[in-house]
Design an enzyme around this catalytic site. Structure first.
Site, PDB file in Angstrom:
ATOM      1  CG  ASP A  14      38.936  27.461  38.230  1.00  0.00           C
ATOM      2  OD1 ASP A  14      38.635  28.566  37.508  1.00  0.00           O
ATOM      3  OD2 ASP A  14      38.981  26.303  37.702  1.00  0.00           O
ATOM      4  CD  GLU A  46      36.383  38.689  34.936  1.00  0.00           C
ATOM      5  OE1 GLU A  46      36.818  39.522  34.452  1.00  0.00           O
ATOM      6  OE2 GLU A  46      36.199  37.296  34.116  1.00  0.00           O
TER       7      GLU A  46
END
Length: 351
Positions: free
Chosen positions: A236, A262
């Site tokens: 993260d 992503e």
């Protein structure tokens, strides 16, 4: 969560549902984060929902259930539920406020009618009687009626001012709800829903104005392996870092979004492919130039690279066609070794 699920979780079967959700998470090695639990409990409590159908497909795929996969499901389904509920609540408040205004206006209307009748009666008396006593009586009656009408008018004005303030507050609340529903919670970029809407709008505007539009897709290289090695919290941290670079470069009139997992997307209104290619190269070099450290332990994480693909909108091309070509550019970058930018037009020329 939906009202139906919330009702079940406040009922006698709540403990059993919670137990089943935790067992599901344990069986599929899903981390017990609040968001993961919320998705799982919705799946258990309402198996016929759209979320549950998508989650069932994910479970049956045999793939590892990552935080990103669940986050994507939550962004797609739970955000809509929360938005609908908050809009409904705001609508109820607005309805009650308008009802109060309507009552105040009705009362003021009645007072105005009474005042009109008083004036009409006074006019008749003035025509029939002109002695001093009658005039004093009429003046007293008009004075009382005028004070009553003024009081009702002031009350109405106050009620309207209060209602205006309340409506303004509700507008601000709904605007915040809209922002929350279209913002990715992790990166603070626009989310997939907002991107889809903006791409449709931007394509339509470019066609109407006869201007250029370029779309870019960007993906963090080897992110799954990075996540497996360092954990989701560090993953993260990387997502937020890459998003900060993309968000700064993609400030308006450009548009930057987290497309999912992503992967990121950027819309470049009135910019051609050559300009966008140079911009994406700047992003790629900036992202890869920084040596990242794990926040909790200060360990070196190495460098992160990104791959990107772009496509310039063709005349009469639909948004999904533009998306497919930008995606083909991204995958060409991946196949060619990653950490590069590919213009989809070059693929067509080579073919």
């Amino acid at each position: 969560m939906s009202a139906e699920v919330e009702a079940k979780l406040r009922g006698p079967e709540a403990i059993q549902l919670a137990r089943r959700a935790l067992e599901l998470m344990e069986a599929h090695h899903i981390w017990p984060t609040p968001l993961n639990y919320e998705v799982c409990i919705n799946y258990i409590a309402d198996p016929q929902s759209d979320l549950s159908r998508d989650f069932a497909t994910l479970l049956s795929s045999g793939e590892t259930i990552t935080d990103i996969a669940i986050e994507t499901l939550a962004a797609k389904h739970l955000a809509k539920v929360r938005l609908n509920e908050q809009i409904r609540d705001a609508g109820d408040l607005l309805g009650r406020e308008l009802e109060l205004v309507a009552k105040a206006i009705k009362q003021a209307s009645r007072s105005t009618a009474v005042f009109g009748e008083t004036l009409e009666g006074a006019s008749k008396h003035l025509g029939e009687h002109t002695d001093g006593a009658t005039l004093r009586l009429l003046v007293d009656q008009l004075s009382v009626a005028t004070r009553r009408a003024r009081s009702e008018t002031e009350a109405l004005e106050q009620r309207l001012n209060e209602s205006t303030a309340e409506v303004e507050r509700l507008k601000e609340h709904l605007e915040q709800v809209r922002r929350d529903a279209t913002t990715d919670g992790l990166t603070n970029l626009a989310n997939r829903k907002a991107f889809d809407e903006e791409l449709e709008r931007a394509c339509a505007e470019a066609k109407d104005a006869g201007t250029m539009l370029t779309l870019a897709l960007l993906d963090i290289d080897h992110f799954k392996g990075f996540n497996d090695t360092w954990g989701h919290q560090t993953g993260d941290q990387v997502l937020r870092y890459v998003a900060s670079v993309i968000g700064r470069v993609g400030a308006p009139p450009r548009f930057a979004a987290r497309y999912g997992g992503e992967e990121f997307a950027m819309i470049f209104p009135r910019e051609d492919a050559a300009t966008v290619t140079a911009t994406l190269e700047e992003i790629r070099l900036e992202v890869s130039s920084r040596m990242l450290k794990r926040r909790s332990t200060n360990e070196d994480l190495g460098t992160i690279t990104i791959s990107a693909g772009l496509a310039e909108l063709h005349k009469d091309e639909a948004s999904h066609g533009l998306m497919e070509r930008a995606d083909s550019g991204l995958y060409a970058s991946k196949r060619a070794g990653r950490n590069r930018v590919t213009n989809a037009e070059n693929l067509s020329a080579a073919a």
